[in-house]
Design a protein around this motif. Structure first.
Motif, mmCIF file in Angstrom:
data_model
loop_
_atom_site.group_PDB
_atom_site.id
_atom_site.type_symbol
_atom_site.label_atom_id
_atom_site.label_comp_id
_atom_site.label_asym_id
_atom_site.label_seq_id
_atom_site.Cartn_x
_atom_site.Cartn_y
_atom_site.Cartn_z
ATOM 1 N N ASP A 282 0.831 -1.205 0.000
ATOM 2 C CA ASP A 282 0.000 0.000 0.000
ATOM 3 C C ASP A 282 0.866 1.256 0.000
ATOM 4 O O ASP A 282 0.587 2.223 -0.714
ATOM 5 N N ASN A 283 1.916 1.237 0.815
ATOM 6 C CA ASN A 283 2.794 2.411 0.896
ATOM 7 C C ASN A 283 3.436 2.718 -0.455
ATOM 8 O O ASN A 283 3.509 3.879 -0.874
ATOM 9 N N PHE A 284 3.914 1.695 -1.137
ATOM 10 C CA PHE A 284 4.562 1.931 -2.431
ATOM 11 C C PHE A 284 3.551 2.368 -3.496
ATOM 12 O O PHE A 284 3.860 3.226 -4.341
ATOM 13 N N GLU A 285 2.367 1.791 -3.474
ATOM 14 C CA GLU A 285 1.366 2.173 -4.462
ATOM 15 C C GLU A 285 0.922 3.624 -4.260
ATOM 16 O O GLU A 285 0.783 4.382 -5.230
ATOM 17 N N ILE A 286 0.705 4.023 -3.010
ATOM 18 C CA ILE A 286 0.298 5.410 -2.749
ATOM 19 C C ILE A 286 1.437 6.368 -3.073
ATOM 20 O O ILE A 286 1.211 7.461 -3.609
ATOM 21 N N ALA A 287 2.683 5.950 -2.762
ATOM 22 C CA ALA A 287 3.837 6.805 -3.055
ATOM 23 C C ALA A 287 4.028 6.995 -4.554
ATOM 24 O O ALA A 287 4.662 7.974 -4.977
ATOM 25 N N SER A 288 3.467 6.094 -5.357
ATOM 26 C CA SER A 288 3.623 6.194 -6.816
ATOM 27 C C SER A 288 2.598 7.122 -7.454
ATOM 28 O O SER A 288 2.722 7.451 -8.639
ATOM 29 N N LEU A 289 1.597 7.560 -6.701
ATOM 30 C CA LEU A 289 0.553 8.409 -7.261
ATOM 31 C C LEU A 289 1.070 9.822 -7.512
ATOM 32 O O LEU A 289 1.834 10.362 -6.700
ATOM 33 N N PRO A 290 0.648 10.463 -8.586
ATOM 34 C CA PRO A 290 1.094 11.845 -8.847
ATOM 35 C C PRO A 290 0.530 12.848 -7.850
ATOM 36 O O PRO A 290 1.048 13.957 -7.728
ATOM 37 N N THR A 291 -0.530 12.480 -7.134
ATOM 38 C CA THR A 291 -1.145 13.400 -6.162
ATOM 39 C C THR A 291 -0.490 13.342 -4.788
ATOM 40 O O THR A 291 -0.869 14.103 -3.893
ATOM 41 N N THR A 292 0.469 12.433 -4.586
ATOM 42 C CA THR A 292 1.146 12.311 -3.293
ATOM 43 C C THR A 292 2.257 13.346 -3.196
ATOM 44 O O THR A 292 3.121 13.428 -4.073
ATOM 45 N N SER A 293 2.249 14.116 -2.132
ATOM 46 C CA SER A 293 3.258 15.159 -1.955
ATOM 47 C C SER A 293 4.613 14.538 -1.659
ATOM 48 O O SER A 293 4.725 13.381 -1.224
ATOM 49 N N ALA A 294 5.665 15.326 -1.860
ATOM 50 C CA ALA A 294 7.029 14.838 -1.614
ATOM 51 C C ALA A 294 7.224 14.477 -0.151
ATOM 52 O O ALA A 294 7.855 13.464 0.185
ATOM 53 N N GLU A 295 6.667 15.290 0.753
ATOM 54 C CA GLU A 295 6.817 15.025 2.186
ATOM 55 C C GLU A 295 6.092 13.741 2.577
ATOM 56 O O GLU A 295 6.615 12.922 3.334
ATOM 57 N N GLU A 296 4.877 13.564 2.039
ATOM 58 C CA GLU A 296 4.116 12.360 2.354
ATOM 59 C C GLU A 296 4.778 11.130 1.752
ATOM 60 O O GLU A 296 4.773 10.052 2.351
ATOM 61 N N ARG A 297 5.368 11.256 0.572
ATOM 62 C CA ARG A 297 6.062 10.131 -0.052
ATOM 63 C C ARG A 297 7.230 9.675 0.815
ATOM 64 O O ARG A 297 7.447 8.476 0.999
ATOM 65 N N PRO B 216 9.529 10.414 10.933
ATOM 66 C CA PRO B 216 8.232 10.282 10.260
ATOM 67 C C PRO B 216 8.154 8.941 9.530
ATOM 68 O O PRO B 216 9.074 8.561 8.806
ATOM 69 N N THR B 217 7.088 8.219 9.718
ATOM 70 C CA THR B 217 6.964 6.896 9.106
ATOM 71 C C THR B 217 5.520 6.450 9.067
ATOM 72 O O THR B 217 4.675 6.955 9.836
ATOM 73 N N ASN B 218 5.238 5.510 8.188
ATOM 74 C CA ASN B 218 3.931 4.857 8.126
ATOM 75 C C ASN B 218 4.051 3.350 8.327
ATOM 76 O O ASN B 218 3.101 2.618 8.115
ATOM 77 N N PHE B 219 5.263 2.913 8.720
ATOM 78 C CA PHE B 219 5.480 1.474 8.962
ATOM 79 C C PHE B 219 6.450 1.312 10.124
ATOM 80 O O PHE B 219 7.592 1.789 10.072
ATOM 81 N N VAL B 220 5.997 0.629 11.175
ATOM 82 C CA VAL B 220 6.841 0.350 12.344
ATOM 83 C C VAL B 220 6.704 -1.124 12.687
ATOM 84 O O VAL B 220 5.585 -1.630 12.855
ATOM 85 N N LEU B 221 7.825 -1.811 12.791
ATOM 86 C CA LEU B 221 7.852 -3.210 13.242
ATOM 87 C C LEU B 221 8.404 -3.243 14.653
ATOM 88 O O LEU B 221 9.514 -2.757 14.908
ATOM 89 N N TRP B 222 7.637 -3.824 15.573
ATOM 90 C CA TRP B 222 8.048 -3.913 16.972
ATOM 91 C C TRP B 222 8.553 -5.325 17.243
ATOM 92 O O TRP B 222 7.815 -6.292 17.146
ATOM 93 N N SER B 223 9.832 -5.438 17.551
ATOM 94 C CA SER B 223 10.448 -6.760 17.754
ATOM 95 C C SER B 223 11.462 -6.679 18.887
ATOM 96 O O SER B 223 12.671 -6.806 18.683
ATOM 97 N N THR B 224 10.973 -6.457 20.107
ATOM 98 C CA THR B 224 11.878 -6.268 21.241
ATOM 99 C C THR B 224 11.396 -7.069 22.448
ATOM 100 O O THR B 224 10.466 -6.662 23.133
ATOM 101 N N GLY B 225 11.996 -8.207 22.701
ATOM 102 C CA GLY B 225 11.736 -8.955 23.921
ATOM 103 C C GLY B 225 10.439 -9.733 23.915
ATOM 104 O O GLY B 225 9.622 -9.640 22.994
ATOM 105 N N ILE B 226 10.258 -10.545 24.971
ATOM 106 C CA ILE B 226 9.077 -11.395 25.089
ATOM 107 C C ILE B 226 8.372 -11.138 26.414
ATOM 108 O O ILE B 226 8.954 -10.592 27.359
#
Length: 651
Positions: A269-284, A391-401
């Protein structure tokens, strides 16, 4: 007399054609060619014909082999389409209308619907009931080592399949298909004629040997039943530790197939939205910023797989501006990533990530996660805390159990269970505080006790033969043997027996007072480290327990009662001690994928490298697959990735 030149030439030619004579033997001479070109051409032609002949035979045999294999598969497939009729299958009335009981007056599933469907099932229904909670590495290890007819086996799991978790980072970016990592639990159980219940365990009634299971009815509402057991194995794994960080609902985890599928959807989803001409540089830039919290094996492999995906597929099929603006960040609380590996491996992985422009942020702590960014803190040169954001739209949490909810419930029911992350078990993997020989725990949900102090009085009572309140060297040697039998992980710290005795004999009276002995055992306990929460540990524990349960099922009545021939009447062992030694972990090495390269840690030896190491990493994981089916699928996935690339569809 003068002879013309042409006559001399003829004469010389005739002479050359005469046979050569030596010791009265004449040897005919081969005619000389005027050029070596024709003989060379003939030789080359002959070799070419031979090569062409055998190449043709090889190609022909390959074609015949492929056709034969294809025909065999088609014939086999044709025979799989058949009709099987099932008429008048016996069904016990109690299976559909179970009696009620237990503290909550719930239905008790003493009889399952397939307990009497044939003679073999009837015989198994009279066997001791073994219930396994969970379907991960520990549970599979137990099932692998059991033999048909040992127990009436029932597996309870929320998923109907088992997952090869080490390759979940690959599935998250489409390197391999999720279907290649799962095997139905019912197929694994078929060898033992075992039973499967899809549900989750929520409570344990040890006094009546009942485990409460939550299942779903046909309308989706939860229902509860009791499942009786004679022996129960808890193998539910663990949850991710939150460390008190707010906003974790805005992040992903990577423990299940569902997690991998959700991550893949977000990435696409992130790559597809980033490929749109309507997506701003900051949002990309925000959409193409990937943050991994945790520098352990899972976090490092996830970051490496995302990098490979961008290099090998995004570059080819998406606008190049997408690849240019991708940033990958790894936030690690320690000073190095892969800190449980050797220093050389950590440095190699860090150097590899730096060359790949993966941003490593070490000695940092995540302060919070919002839908827009990740907040983290570091300390500057003055020791002051500084806060940063990515700034991000994807975070993976992988710390401890952390504890699974069912593990927490069992721990709360038992005395002296004070561990915060797992159930404490003894060296035979029996849950401490539970009835001996009935409740076991393996894998991430369990930790083997390491404290010698908790058994201090027992050790003293058994070793102090003259009852003088002191331990001389001979008694100390006997105590060391008992300590190693009870807590095998202390063995490496009790090698220098005499040196330890002399070191803590502060008054040099050739004996240890109780205070001196207490200090010695406390120091040894502090040096013992718990086993890591890895698939390798869970698998070894499961296989150990499976072997032991098999021996108990086939033991003599004396052994089953816990009596060992030749043992004094005053000393009785349980069946566990009678048939098996305590569990001892053998470290077979650790490995991690770091992006078209891999690292291996074998204790004293380390191995790291590029493609060769990567193929070695693949070979090991391929060999560890659950079944031949998943091995074939995994091999096909790797071939497809190499020829056609990853699957870019969003499903």
């Amino acid at each position: 007399m003068f002879s013309p030149p042409w006559r001399n030439a003829l004469t010389n030619t005739a002479r050359r054609r005469q046979p050569f004579t030596f010791n009265s033997h004449s040897y005919p001479l081969r005619p000389l060619t005027t050029s070596s070109g024709s003989s060379t051409s003939n030789s080359y032609l002959r070799r070419s014909k031979v090569v062409a002949k055998y190449t043709g035979l090889l190609c022909l045999s390959s074609v015949v082999g492929v056709l034969t294999l294809g025909a065999g598969i088609l014939v086999h497939d044709a025979f799989t389409y058949n009709e099987k009729h099932v008429d008048r299958v016996p069904l016990n009335p109690l299976a559909l209308n179970p009696e009620r009981g237990g503290p909550k007056n719930l239905p008790i599933a003493r009889v399952l619907v397939d307990d009497e469907e044939d003679e073999e099932a009837k015989k198994l229904s009279d066997k001791p009931k073994l219930v396994i909670i969970g379907g991960g590495w520990g549970a599979l290890g137990v099932l692998e080592k059991l033999s048909p007819g040992d127990y009436h086996v029932t597996v309870v799991s929320t998923d109907t399949y088992t997952t090869f978790t080490p390759l979940l980072p690959s599935a998250a970016v489409g390197t391999v298909s999720v279907r290649s990592l799962i095997e139905p639990i019912r197929k694994v159980l078929a060898r033992l004629r075992g039973h499967f219940i899809q549900g989750k365990a929520i409570d344990l009634v040890m006094s009546e040997r009942l485990v409460e299971i939550e299942t779903k009815s046909s309308d989706g509402t939860p229902s509860h039943i009791y499942l009786p057991y004679d022996k129960i194995v808890i193998a539910v794994g663990s949850s991710s530790s939150t460390h008190g960080v707010p906003g974790l609902e805005n992040s992903f985890q990577l423990k299940t197939i569902g997690d991998a599928q959700a991550i893949r959807r977000r990435i696409m989803d992130n790559f597809e939205i980033a490929s749109l001409p309507t997506t701003s540089a900051e949002e990309r830039k925000r959409l193409l910023s990937f943050v991994v919290c945790g520098g352990g094996p899972t976090g490092v492999e996830a970051a490496a797989e995302i990098y490979d995906f961008c290099q090998e597929d995004i570059m080819n099929y998406f606008p190049k501006v997408c690849r240019e603006e991708v940033t990958i960040h790894v936030i690690q609380s320690r000073g190095h990533i892969l800190n449980t590996y050797s220093e050389a491996i950590s440095k190699y992985a860090e150097d590899k990530f730096k060359r790949d422009n993966v941003n490593l942020i070490t000695s940092a702590r995540v302060a919070g996660i919002t839908p827009e960014c990740v907040l983290y803190t570091t300390r500057n040169a003055d020791g002051k805390t500084e806060q940063h954001s990515i700034p991000t739209n994807f975070v993976l949490w992988s710390t401890g159990i952390a504890m699974n909810p069912f593990t927490q419930r069992v721990s709360s029911l038992l005395p002296n269970q004070v561990h915060k992350k797992a159930i404490e078990v003894d060296s035979h993997l029996r849950v401490n505080g539970a009835p001996r020989g009935e409740v076991y725990a393996v894998g991430d949900c369990a930790t083997i006790e390491t404290s010698l102090i908790s058994h201090f009085l027992e050790f003293v009572e058994e070793a102090d033969e003259d009852k003088n309140g002191k331990i001389d060297f001979g008694e100390w040697e006997n105590m060391v043997v008992k300590i190693k039998n009870r807590i095998p992980m202390a063995e490496d710290h009790l090698v220098k027996v005499k040196e330890l005795f002399q070191l803590y004999d502060s008054d040099a009276d050739d004996s240890l007072s109780l205070n001196e002995l207490f200090q010695l055992l406390q120091e040894v306990s502090n040096r013992i480290t718990s086993l890591p929460a890895t698939a390798q540990v869970a698998s070894q524990q499961g296989k150990y327990l499976g072997k032991k349960l098999h021996k108990i099922a086939n033991a003599s009545p004396a052994q089953s009662a816990g009596e060992v021939s030749g043992t004094p009447a005053s000393v009785h062992q349980t069946a566990d001690e009678a048939v098996s030694r305590p569990f001892k972990y053998f470290h077979l090495g650790s490995l991690a994928y770091i992006g078209n390269a891999a690292v291996f840690d074998f204790g004293k030896y380390s191995f790291m490298g590029g493609l060769v190491a990567m193929y070695a990493w693949r070979s090991i994981y391929w060999n560890e697959q659950v079944s031949s089916r998943t091995r074939a699928l995994l091999m096909i996935d790797w071939i497809i990735r190499g020829i056609w690339g990853r699957d870019l569809s969003r499903i």
